[in-house]
Design a protein around this motif. Structure first.
Motif, PDB file in Angstrom:
ATOM      1  N   LEU A   1       0.822  -1.206   0.000  1.00 21.97           N
ATOM      2  CA  LEU A   1       0.000   0.000   0.000  1.00 21.97           C
ATOM      3  C   LEU A   1       0.859   1.261   0.000  1.00 21.97           C
ATOM      4  CD1 LEU A   1      -2.728  -1.069   2.613  1.00 21.97           C
ATOM      5  CD2 LEU A   1      -2.724  -1.398   0.137  1.00 21.97           C
TER       6      LEU A   1
ATOM      7  N   ASN B   1      10.126  -3.827  -0.896  1.00 18.51           N
ATOM      8  CA  ASN B   1       9.245  -3.317  -1.951  1.00 18.51           C
ATOM      9  C   ASN B   1       9.733  -1.952  -2.407  1.00 18.51           C
ATOM     10  OD1 ASN B   1       8.070  -1.241  -0.306  1.00 18.51           O
ATOM     11  ND2 ASN B   1       6.684  -2.740   0.589  1.00 18.51           N
TER      12      ASN B   1
ATOM     13  N   PHE C   1       0.661   4.754   7.029  1.00 16.44           N
ATOM     14  CA  PHE C   1      -0.698   4.380   7.458  1.00 16.44           C
ATOM     15  C   PHE C   1      -1.446   5.596   8.012  1.00 16.44           C
ATOM     16  CE2 PHE C   1       1.161   0.369   6.582  1.00 16.44           C
ATOM     17  CZ  PHE C   1       0.114  -0.247   5.902  1.00 16.44           C
TER      18      PHE C   1
HETATM   19  C1  LIG Z   1       0.805  -8.113   3.992  1.00 17.17           C
HETATM   20  C2  LIG Z   1       1.852  -7.250   4.592  1.00 17.17           C
HETATM   21  O1  LIG Z   1       1.834  -6.968   5.766  1.00 17.17           O
HETATM   22  N1  LIG Z   1       2.780  -6.813   3.739  1.00 17.17           N
HETATM   23  C3  LIG Z   1       3.810  -5.877   4.132  1.00 17.17           C
HETATM   24  C4  LIG Z   1       5.149  -6.575   4.211  1.00 17.17           C
HETATM   25  O2  LIG Z   1       6.169  -5.650   4.568  1.00 17.17           O
HETATM   26  C5  LIG Z   1       6.740  -5.146   3.362  1.00 17.17           C
HETATM   27  C6  LIG Z   1       5.904  -5.764   2.287  1.00 17.17           C
HETATM   28  O3  LIG Z   1       5.527  -6.995   2.908  1.00 17.17           O
HETATM   29  C7  LIG Z   1       4.651  -4.926   1.983  1.00 17.17           C
HETATM   30  O4  LIG Z   1       3.948  -5.581   0.956  1.00 17.17           O
HETATM   31  C8  LIG Z   1       3.734  -4.744   3.171  1.00 17.17           C
HETATM   32  O5  LIG Z   1       3.823  -3.579   3.898  1.00 17.17           O
HETATM   33  C9  LIG Z   1       3.946  -2.274   3.404  1.00 17.17           C
HETATM   34  C10 LIG Z   1       3.791  -1.270   4.484  1.00 17.17           C
HETATM   35  C11 LIG Z   1       2.970  -1.935   2.266  1.00 17.17           C
HETATM   36  O6  LIG Z   1       1.865  -2.415   2.225  1.00 17.17           O
HETATM   37  O7  LIG Z   1       3.366  -1.102   1.450  1.00 17.17           O
END
Ligand SMILES: CC(=O)N[C@H]1[C@@H]2OC[C@@H](O2)[C@@H](O)[C@@H]1O[C@H](C)C(=O)O
Ligand SMILES: Nc1ncnc2c1ncn2[C@@H]1O[C@H](COP(=O)(O)OP(=O)(O)OP(=O)(O)O)[C@@H](O)[C@H]1O
Length: 402
Positions: free
Chosen positions: A170, A196, A369
């Motif tokens: 996200l 990411n 967030f």
């Molecule tokens: C499902 C989940 O918790 N994913 C996290 C995790 O941590 C890094 C990567 O995997 C990212 O996809 C995500 O978090 C970050 C904040 C995001 O959604 O951008």
């Protein structure tokens, strides 16, 4: 009008909102708490992080979460108990931190709570046709709202799933609003348990912005450090990995998974990148005799190469060259000197930390967030087109304290 709706309405109209962003990621190191003063919304968002703190998880908390984290066979009662317990725990941590910061709960407008991911299984991971992409974050927002007295927005990822996304990453929304800049090509690289990046082209065209996971960041390095040195949470400053050499046959085997050939945007998790994944690669590459330093060096190189190749691919697809970009790094992996050294070797561009853009790399995900909650309250105008990875939606569920 219900008083809670009235408060929400008033908060949404404030020129500056005080929002606490909470993130506890896949590394299970602790709860990141960022108090943000946010004004505007969408491309006009501006944020000042007035306070930031990571409340380290005790060994007991880590142990409790690990009993269900990314596990397919669990004690179901335990999961249900943890959902409540983590909500209460996060509320307790916030109340303590507010006391420390000398702030009253009434001075905070909103809490934006990510919750604790316990399972993340997009279709490419679970491979069961009739089921959709799925993810689960626990630590219910109602507990946080009731125990702190602060309206809480939580469970952001479900809406992303509901419109066909994978529930992650996200980061692109906040990255674009905070760090996108006309005439600057930027990559926002987060080195968390999973790595990411958000692609922010100099055109500032929101329909070109995208975000994707690249694979493992710190998760495998941490898992094998803990396996061989149970008293260590991670290989601090890469002290062990730095003594090792990269094992090429193992590295090639690690990189052969179909995840790396899947197109962007994609997400992954420790459901794929775990100890079993590496043990299988060791068997298949006939490298059973590998030493611990060599293994950690190889795992670090694995993270670096898969990150670098994903970024190069994104940049080339856009018809650009990596030397036209600046990479802004965030997340715990930015403190890993070997990972950063490898990334510098592999990507010939400028590297900086997000700190240089005013947001500490350790706080960035918690801040993101807070931005999502701010959008839910006061935004909703930004348009990203109709793409799967970054739909134009508002996310989160609202919990009232009473
Ligand atoms: C499902 C989940 O918790 N994913 C996290 C995790 O941590 C890094 C990567 O995997 C990212 O996809 C995500 O978090 C970050 C904040 C995001 O959604 O951008
Ligand atoms: N000094 C250091 N040396 C090496 N690695 C470090 C150092 N400091 C932090 N790390 C790494 O960063 C990790 C914590 O990162 P972070 O807090 O970004 O993870 P997370 O938020 O749980 O991840 P995710 O983004 O996947 O949810 C540690 O487990 C470790 O791997």
């Amino acid at each position: 009008m219900n008083k809670n709706i009235e408060s929400l309405y008033n908060i949404a109209r404030k020129p500056v909102r005080k929002i606490i962003g909470l993130m506890s990621g896949t590394s299970l190191d602790g709860l990141d708490i960022a108090l943000c003063e946010i004004s505007g919304s969408g491309e006009n968002t501006s944020v000042i992080v007035t306070n930031f703190e990571t409340s380290e998880y005790s060994n007991e908390i880590k142990k409790e979460i690990r009993t269900v984290f990314a596990e397919r066979n669990i004690d179901f009662q335990h999961l249900v108990l943890l959902n409540e317990w983590i909500g209460l725990l996060h509320a307790k941590i916030i109340n303590k931190v507010l006391l420390k910061w000398n702030l009253k709960p009434s001075e905070i407008d909103i809490i934006a709570s990510h919750g604790q991911t316990v399972m993340h299984i997009p279709k490419i991971l679970h491979r069961i046709d009739k089921f959709p992409n799925a993810t689960l974050q626990i630590g219910d927002g109602d507990h946080i709202a009731v125990k702190t007295g602060i309206i809480t927005i939580s469970d952001f990822r479900q809406k992303h799933l509901a419109v066909g996304g994978e529930g992650a990453p996200l980061a692109a929304y906040g990255d674009y609003f905070l760090f996108g800049k006309k005439d600057k090509n930027r990559i926002m690289l987060n080195l968390g348990g999973i790595a990411n990046f958000t692609y922010l082209p100099s055109t500032m065209n929101s329909e070109e912005v995208f975000v994707t996971d690249t694979g493992t960041g710190n998760t495998l390095i941490d898992a094998f450090t803990r396996l061989h040195f149970p008293q260590m949470a991670y290989d601090k400053d890469a002290k062990i990995a730095k003594k090792g050499q990269v094992n090429q046959p193992l590295l090639s085997q690690l990189k052969s998974d179909s995840f790396f050939k899947t197109s962007f945007p994609k997400t992954t998790s420790p459901e794929l990148f775990n100890i079993g994944y590496v043990q299988k690669s060791i068997l298949e590459s006939n490298t059973n005799a590998i030493s611990v330093p060599n293994l950690l060096a190889t795992l670090t190189r694995f993270s670096a190469e898969t990150i670098a190749e994903a970024i190069e691919h994104a940049v080339k697809t856009a018809g650009l060259n990596i030397n036209q970009f600046t990479i802004y790094v965030s997340g715990g992996g930015m403190h890993n000197p070997l990972l950063i050294k490898y990334l510098n070797e592999l990507l010939s561009c400028e590297f900086k930390r997000t700190d240089e853009l005013g947001i500490s790399g350790d706080a960035k995900e918690a801040v993101l967030f807070a931005i999502l909650a701010n959008e839910t309250l006061s935004g909703g105008e930004a348009k990203f087109g109709k793409r799967k990875g970054i739909p134009s939606i508002l996310m989160g569920k609202i919990s009232f304290p009473n």
